[in-house]
Design an enzyme around this catalytic site. Structure first.
Site, PDB file in Angstrom:
ATOM      1  N   ALA A  71      54.554  14.194 -18.478  1.00 38.82           N
ATOM      2  CA  ALA A  71      53.173  13.871 -18.130  1.00 38.82           C
ATOM      3  C   ALA A  71      52.243  14.940 -18.677  1.00 38.82           C
ATOM      4  CB  ALA A  71      53.021  13.774 -16.614  1.00 38.82           C
ATOM      5  N   MET A  72      50.980  14.568 -18.874  1.00 43.35           N
ATOM      6  CA  MET A  72      50.022  15.482 -19.485  1.00 43.35           C
ATOM      7  C   MET A  72      48.684  15.421 -18.761  1.00 43.35           C
ATOM      8  SD  MET A  72      49.091  17.623 -21.785  1.00 43.35           S
ATOM      9  CE  MET A  72      47.405  18.229 -21.917  1.00 43.35           C
ATOM     10  N   GLU A  73      48.089  16.604 -18.553  1.00 42.92           N
ATOM     11  CA  GLU A  73      46.955  16.749 -17.638  1.00 42.92           C
ATOM     12  C   GLU A  73      45.579  16.517 -18.258  1.00 42.92           C
ATOM     13  OE1 GLU A  73      49.021  19.212 -18.650  1.00 42.92           O
ATOM     14  OE2 GLU A  73      47.951  21.066 -19.091  1.00 42.92           O
ATOM     15  N   ASN A  74      45.451  15.645 -19.263  1.00 37.68           N
ATOM     16  CA  ASN A  74      44.113  15.384 -19.828  1.00 37.68           C
ATOM     17  C   ASN A  74      43.097  15.271 -18.703  1.00 37.68           C
ATOM     18  OD1 ASN A  74      45.525  14.761 -22.413  1.00 37.68           O
ATOM     19  ND2 ASN A  74      46.225  13.024 -21.205  1.00 37.68           N
ATOM     20  N   HIS A  83      51.464  18.082  -9.875  1.00 37.06           N
ATOM     21  CA  HIS A  83      51.412  19.073 -10.961  1.00 37.06           C
ATOM     22  C   HIS A  83      50.208  18.814 -11.862  1.00 37.06           C
ATOM     23  CE1 HIS A  83      53.547  21.621 -14.088  1.00 37.06           C
ATOM     24  NE2 HIS A  83      52.706  20.946 -14.861  1.00 37.06           N
ATOM     25  N   GLU A  84      50.083  17.570 -12.324  1.00 34.48           N
ATOM     26  CA  GLU A  84      49.003  17.255 -13.269  1.00 34.48           C
ATOM     27  C   GLU A  84      47.630  17.392 -12.622  1.00 34.48           C
ATOM     28  OE1 GLU A  84      49.934  17.280 -16.162  1.00 34.48           O
ATOM     29  OE2 GLU A  84      52.058  16.914 -15.761  1.00 34.48           O
ATOM     30  N   HIS A 124      46.554  20.904 -12.430  1.00 30.14           N
ATOM     31  CA  HIS A 124      46.057  21.330 -13.745  1.00 30.14           C
ATOM     32  C   HIS A 124      44.573  21.011 -13.939  1.00 30.14           C
ATOM     33  CE1 HIS A 124      49.347  22.875 -16.055  1.00 30.14           C
ATOM     34  NE2 HIS A 124      50.059  21.768 -16.067  1.00 30.14           N
ATOM     35  N   GLU A 134      48.224  18.302 -26.454  1.00 32.49           N
ATOM     36  CA  GLU A 134      48.727  19.634 -26.178  1.00 32.49           C
ATOM     37  C   GLU A 134      50.097  19.826 -26.829  1.00 32.49           C
ATOM     38  OE1 GLU A 134      49.762  20.829 -22.162  1.00 32.49           O
ATOM     39  OE2 GLU A 134      49.143  22.873 -22.570  1.00 32.49           O
ATOM     40  N   GLU A 167      51.134  26.552 -16.588  1.00 29.89           N
ATOM     41  CA  GLU A 167      52.362  25.840 -16.214  1.00 29.89           C
ATOM     42  C   GLU A 167      53.090  26.445 -15.026  1.00 29.89           C
ATOM     43  OE1 GLU A 167      52.533  23.100 -17.146  1.00 29.89           O
ATOM     44  OE2 GLU A 167      51.544  22.957 -19.084  1.00 29.89           O
TER      45      GLU A 167
HETATM   46 ZN   LIG Z   1      51.963  21.319 -16.696  1.00 31.89          ZN
END
Ligand SMILES: [Zn+2]
Length: 882
Positions: free
Chosen positions: A300-303, A335-336, A339, A163, A358
């Site tokens: 952090a990333m929500e894969n 948060h993740e 998502h 992303e 977001e």
């Molecule tokens: Zn986010």
């Protein structure tokens, strides 16, 4: 994606790398049901990607088969590819006929045009492509993180970060959020490594030469930016959640014991969100994968099914993890996981609506964390969060929550406090307006309607309004399509026969357009409380309203602080609130404090009233209020920079009560401490250290010296706090010792924290040495940018000059998404007219779509310079020091 806790996200694209896409985002022809900037030639439904990384050579070879539907006759199919070499491409028709495709790569547009001689008729096809690419050292595309393994050996692990626009660096793809498809991923990795992706492994077979080929299950239909792959010397700790979904934390081997806290939190979140969203989590498992390193862009990333989080924000190391960091582990994970629904299951159609991802996940992270840990009082953190957004939104350089995005660089810049924190604040306001149950019912309907699809902001409002929130769309539209901050002014307040008659007017709070008449109008939902009574609802619709309320007493016009606006009171009304402050709800104490200080800094009212309010915060206040008051004092102290005697007078005037509070708390954690108490202790040590309070400085030095005899003398939740104080005040001997500790540390997180601390030195020579060190291989590839950013806090101009002089080398140490905004980060603490000239000159070297972050930095700096003399004069007068 979750923004970093302490590190801002940042950047500056090199002139040649910024994209100039000219196709409007919503140019979808009626015949083509997908939005985006890509030429509308084909719709993918499935990808089968086979990848063979070579982690030593830092390259990979891949092949992809894409099932596509070609809706109308075309000469060629256009999809994304960046940094890839496409060796061979073929088109296979439904009847098996295979034709060669010629490939034309466009580096600027990041596309590949695949052309078939004789044209392509409408129908279903498979695109086959063999390609090669490179593995990077920063977090975008397929990248490597090097670290010292728990066995003491140098170790390399691979991860992906796609992303917003980097899936195209992994495989040729239709890499925009509306092109949803299913994915099969097969990878060949060393036999001893653990490979992770969105779905569980379905097959693993030996591939010879110490390698194995691992195939993952087919993903649900999803956007390309959510695909994930990671492989390394990992261990995985897992447990079954109450929802029947397996939760796992994947971490470097030997650090699994640090995963327990995150794992428990993760497993709890799935059933909670299943219930809240009314749609069950559709994958069989969810992992959160710890990456040893950091990014200037994100935490952090929500894969989908395989969240990625930098280790510092996921693993709980009792030797070093501070209470704030521990809370952030829970918040970032909430948060993740939010998502997984808002973003992954239902995705914004285009980046214009990024805030749907977001803003929503930011709002939900607070709500969920409060559900699981009410004693943490995280709802109070929404006030400082709102301040973060208002800090951008008060300038003409701001943008509406929903904004038009044209290029990759503009997409990168959209991950800012407006999208996240203003988004959160506006959603909290709208939930308050709709009521918790109606709001949730609306969200459930929205989820059900758009699962596995895409949506727009208007779809959300329609769903909540249909659930019963009459009038919500009007308010929502005002706050999401217009930029800026409403200012609600108490124009008149009178007590008449036991009732309060209140006249309110609406204006705009701004830092750089105060001479102009604002034409912006918002429907502002109000909750007005008189004399501590339950708040009364109203709406300020036409710029002016008169309310008559039962009772008389101090009036709070944003009771509960759900409203996204600033509240300006008359002097007498503010004085009454100041007297009543200790009795107000903590959230109103916080909101008042931040509003009044900012209104005074901006010149809407004299500073004396705000400072009286700040002084009225009782020393036994709620710890989160105390933390904010201490932070305001530190901000005030910085505004007196250059006048040491004024700073000393301020310290003498305001630090006493907080020194006593710290004495009562003690330096060392106690079993009975609440999390807010622990956070207050850290904040007070930090702020008093910042103010140069001798007791705190001596304690920091004493503890640092004790390391000589006992390497664990500093262990505990305040370790980094003490280190930061020592680093800021370090002489050469202490600085050198910090450097030795950094080199010797075997903990990835501690090591990079210690290197970063070297950049915090107030001593200019030491700061310069830290900058030089950042460009060597010593700190590690993902730590260098953090060192440079740390230098900028005390020596903004020095860090900026260094960046400009070494632009190419430093850009190589940032992920591409962080490049345009990094320079804004460096200018955050800038305080001189010289920097205005430097930033202006620098701006001229940038392409148009990369100038916005510099414009924002300039707006903030100009405003600070313009108000500097007035603020200084008013503070000195208040101190009796003029
Ligand atoms: Zn986010």
């Amino acid at each position: 994606m979750h923004r970093s806790l302490t590190r801002s996200f940042a950047c500056l694209a090199l002139a040649g790398t910024a994209l100039a896409l000219t196709v409007p985002a919503h140019a979808a022809a009626p015949a083509f049901p997908i939005e985006g900037t890509l030429a509308h030639t084909a719709i993918p439904s499935h990808y089968a990607i086979v990848l063979r990384p070579d982690a030593t050579a830092m390259t990979f070879a891949g092949s992809v088969t894409i099932d596509v539907d070609v809706p109308q006759a075309t000469d060629s199919i256009v999809l994304h590819a960046a940094g890839l070499t496409i060796v061979k491409a073929q088109l296979v028709a439904a009847d098996g006929t295979t034709r060669a495709l010629t490939v034309a790569l466009d580096a600027a547009e990041q596309t590949a045009r695949l052309t078939a001689a004789g044209g392509i008729m409408p129908g279903r096809y498979k695109i086959l492509a063999d390609y090669a690419g490179t593995i990077g050292t920063q977090a975008d595309g397929l990248f490597a993180l090097d670290y010292t393994g728990n066995d003491g050996k140098p170790t390399r692990a691979l991860f992906t970060q796609f992303e917003p626009s980097s899936a195209r660096e992994f495989a040729p793809m239709f890499d925009e959020p509306s092109y949803k498809a299913t994915f099969d991923l097969t990878v060949t990795v060393p036999e001893h490594q653990l490979a992770v992706s969105n779905m569980p492994v379905v097959r693993s077979v030996a591939a010879g030469k110490g390698l194995k080929t691992v195939t993952f299950g087919t993903t649900p239909k999803m956007s390309s930016y959510l695909l994930f792959f990671g492989a390394g010397d990992f261990e995985r700790k897992a447990m079954m959640s109450a929802a029947g979904v397996e939760a796992g934390i994947v971490a470097p081997r030997g650090s699994g014991h640090q995963a327990d806290f995150a794992l428990r939190e993760l497993a709890g979140l799935i059933p909670y969100y299943n219930d809240y969203f009314g749609v069950k989590y559709p994958l069989p498992k969810i992992d959160n994968v710890a990456g040893p390193g950091q990014s200037a862009f994100f935490a952090a990333m929500e894969n989908w099914g395989a969240v990625f989080t930098f280790q510092r924000d996921l693993l709980d190391d009792p030797r070093t993890t501070s209470p704030q960091a521990r809370q952030f582990i829970a918040v970032a994970q909430a948060h993740e996981v939010a998502h997984q629904w808002f973003g992954d299951l239902v995705t914004m159609a285009w980046w214009d609506d990024l805030w749907l991802n977001e803003g929503f996940a930011s709002w939900m992270e607070t709500k969920a964390t409060d559900h699981f840990h009410p004693e943490w009082q995280v709802l109070l953190t929404r006030v400082p969060g709102r301040e973060g957004a208002m800090g951008l939104d008060a300038f003409r350089t701001t943008h509406p929550i929903v904004q038009h995005i044209r290029s990759v660089d503009e997409t990168n810049q959209a991950f800012d406090a407006i999208t996240y924190q203003k988004g959160e604040a506006v959603l909290a306001m709208l939930e308050g307006y709709a009521g918790e149950t109606t709001w949730r019912d609306g969200i459930r309907a929205y989820m059900a309607a758009h699962s596995f699809g895409n949506s727009h902001t208007a779809d959300l409002w329609a769903a909540v309004e249909a659930a019963g929130a009459t009038g919500l769309t009007t308010i929502a539209r005002d706050f999401t399509t217009q930029p800026g901050i409403p200012l609600v002014r108490v124009a008149d307040q009178q007590c008449v026969a036991g009732k309060t008659v209140l006249t309110l007017t609406q204006d705009e709070f701004t830092r750089d357009r105060q001479g102009e008449v604002s034409t912006r109008r918002w429907h502002v939902p109000l909750l007005v409380s008189v004399g501590g009574a339950a708040p009364v609802r109203s709406i300020l619709a036409d710029g002016r309203a008169t309310l008559t309320l039962d009772g008389c007493g101090p009036v709070v016009i944003n009771a509960g602080q759900l409203g996204y606006y600033r509240s300006l009171y008359g002097a007498a009304d503010l004085a009454a609130l100041t007297t009543a402050l200790p009795k107000l709800a903590p959230i109103d104490q916080l909101g008042l404090l931040d509003d009044q200080m900012q209104l005074a800094y901006a010149g809407y009212q004299p500073l004396a009233g705000a400072l009286a309010l700040l002084s009225a915060v009782p020393a036994d206040a709620n710890p989160r209020v105390g933390s904010e008051a201490a932070q305001q004092i530190a901000g005030l102290y910085d505004r007196l920079a250059g006048d040491a005697s004024a700073q000393a007078a301020l310290t003498a005037r305001v630090s006493g009560p907080w020194r006593h509070r710290l004495d009562a708390l003690g330096y060392d954690p106690r079993a009975r401490d609440s999390v807010p108490d622990q956070a207050l202790r850290v904040r007070l040590v930090t702020v008093l250290g910042h103010l140069g309070e001798p007791g705190v400085l001596a304690e920091a030095r004493r503890r640092f010296a004790a390391l000589d005899a006992n390497p664990h003398a500093l262990d505990g939740p305040l370790k980094q706090t003490w280190i930061d104080i020592v680093a800021r005040n370090a002489g050469a001997a202490e600085w050198d010792k910090l450097g030795r500790l950094a080199r010797a540390s075997t903990s990835t997180v501690e090591k990079s924290d210690l290197f970063e601390a070297l950049g915090e030195a107030r001593d200019a020579d030491l700061a310069r040495r830290a900058l030089d060190l950042a460009l060597t291989d010593v700190p590690g590839k993902t730590t260098s940018a953090a060192i440079i950013a740390a230098v900028a806090d005390e020596h903004s101009e020095m860090a900026f000059d260094f960046y400009v002089a070494h632009r190419e080398a430093i850009n190589a140490l940032l992920d591409s998404s962080a490049r345009t905004t990094f320079v804004e980060r460096l200018a955050v603490a800038a305080d001189s007219a010289v920097m205005v000239d430097k930033l202006t000159a620098y701006r001229r070297t940038l392409p148009a779509d990369a100038q916005k972050p510099v414009d924002r930095a300039l707006a903030r700096l100009n405003s600070r310079l313009e108000s500097k003399a007035r603020v200084m004069r008013e503070v000195l007068a208040w101190l009796g020091h003029a």
